[in-house]
Design an enzyme around this catalytic site. Sequence first.
Site, PDB file in Angstrom:
ATOM      1  N   ASP A   1       0.581  -1.229   0.273  1.00  0.00           N
ATOM      2  CA  ASP A   1      -0.080   0.106   0.160  1.00  0.00           C
ATOM      3  C   ASP A   1       0.764   1.316  -0.541  1.00  0.00           C
ATOM      4  O   ASP A   1       1.015   2.022   0.783  1.00  0.00           O
ATOM      5  CB  ASP A   1      -0.718  -0.504   1.789  1.00  0.00           C
ATOM      6  CG  ASP A   1       0.120   0.243   2.328  1.00  0.00           C
ATOM      7  OD1 ASP A   1       0.941  -0.896   2.236  1.00  0.00           O
ATOM      8  OD2 ASP A   1      -1.047   0.172   3.688  1.00  0.00           O
TER       9      ASP A   1
ATOM     10  N   HIS B   1       9.783  -0.010   9.021  1.00  0.00           N
ATOM     11  CA  HIS B   1       8.968  -1.254   9.147  1.00  0.00           C
ATOM     12  C   HIS B   1       9.544  -2.439   7.613  1.00  0.00           C
ATOM     13  O   HIS B   1       8.944  -3.174   8.149  1.00  0.00           O
ATOM     14  CB  HIS B   1       7.206  -0.535   9.199  1.00  0.00           C
ATOM     15  CG  HIS B   1       7.762   0.624  10.500  1.00  0.00           C
ATOM     16  ND1 HIS B   1       6.777  -0.259  11.660  1.00  0.00           N
ATOM     17  CD2 HIS B   1       6.675   1.597  10.863  1.00  0.00           C
ATOM     18  CE1 HIS B   1       6.261   0.726  12.781  1.00  0.00           C
ATOM     19  NE2 HIS B   1       6.351   2.248  12.100  1.00  0.00           N
TER      20      HIS B   1
HETATM   21  C1  BDR Z   1       3.000  -0.120   8.730  1.00  0.00           C
HETATM   22  O1  BDR Z   1       2.091   0.944   8.204  1.00  0.00           O
HETATM   23  C2  BDR Z   1       1.751   1.229   7.430  1.00  0.00           C
HETATM   24  O2  BDR Z   1       1.675   2.914   7.489  1.00  0.00           O
HETATM   25  C3  BDR Z   1       3.038   1.103   7.424  1.00  0.00           C
HETATM   26  O3  BDR Z   1       2.976   1.191   5.601  1.00  0.00           O
HETATM   27  C4  BDR Z   1       3.703  -0.171   7.634  1.00  0.00           C
HETATM   28  O4  BDR Z   1       3.085  -1.272   6.240  1.00  0.00           O
HETATM   29  C5  BDR Z   1       3.446  -0.024   9.931  1.00  0.00           C
HETATM   30  O5  BDR Z   1       1.954  -0.192  10.598  1.00  0.00           O
HETATM   31 CA    CA Z   2       2.532  -0.910   4.318  1.00  0.00          CA
END
Ligand code: BDR
Ligand code: CA
Length: 320
Positions: free
Chosen positions: A14, A245
């Site tokens: 995403d 992340h």
């Molecule tokens: C996840 O949430 C999204 O906003 C980031 O892209 C990542 O995949 C981190 O909690």
């Molecule tokens: Ca993500």
Amino acid sequence: MSSSSPRKIIIDTDPGIDDAMAIIYALASPELDVIGLTTVFGNAHVETCTTNAFYILDVAGRSDIPVAQGAGRPLAMDFRGPATFVHGNNGLADISMPPQSRRPHQLDAAHFIIEQVLAAPGEITLVPIGPLTNIALAMLLCPELPKHLAGMVIMGGNAFCPGNASPAAEANIINDPEAADIVFGADCPIVMCGLDVTERTVMTSEQIGFIATLDNPRARLAAQILPHYRDFHIARGKNDGIHVHDSTCISYMLAPQHYTTVAHPIRVDCGDGVGRGKTWPSLRHLMPGGPWTDRRPVTILTQVDSAAVVALELQRLTVD
Ligand code: BDR
Ligand code: CA
């Protein structure tokens, strides 16, 4: 397939600033062969995520990689809405991008995943770094899918630490808990790259400054989008830098020796209470017939050598 063949992966994403980082990191890693991107709602609406996926591939000089668009909403609730406060209104720090004329693959994400996996049984690893809706849909459409996967390396969840989207839950999981509970029940090797390690993996402002000195298109994109993400972290009173992340999935595939893991089956809280979206490992004996029974243990990352994995990602960004 020889042992030295690059590992085939499909990144379900995403994009998203940290998604963009993970994608360019994977594309710069000869150990991995990105055979497709599939998009899902999350950090932005799915159409925006698809546009961003095309742009990231264009910047990386990999417009040959197909992009299949997927779900625009979760399985069983309304979309909570884009994370504009984290990723900007366009999902990529509000940078300007040329208009995109390319069309997504004729198959939607779930069907694309099924087609690719069945055509190369045992070879493909799914790397979901957004809400797990597309993967759950693929499993519902094709229940035998997991047995044809090499595995899944998932960014999502929090086993032994608080959430980031609620006190209980991590953002990707709370965006579709029902889908996540289906996916964590898949009968294939699953690695959970959750907040337990991603919030302890920090790329500092100084390191972001280093990226800005690099002269290649991928690094220039990173240098454009990361300051926005860093400012969000600073505004939230976190480190002077960013939590890493989504790139954690790539680092784990390249260098698992930098992580400590445990293995437990996982259930996801799909109730409507304060725990919605919490990923619950079963730490004790499994009661026969209980909620965790018959679930395969998930490899949960619990500790990380942050300096080592961030250095690896930076090194890959230096490559033209
Ligand atoms: C996840 O949430 C999204 O906003 C980031 O892209 C990542 O995949 C981190 O909690
Ligand atoms: Ca993500």
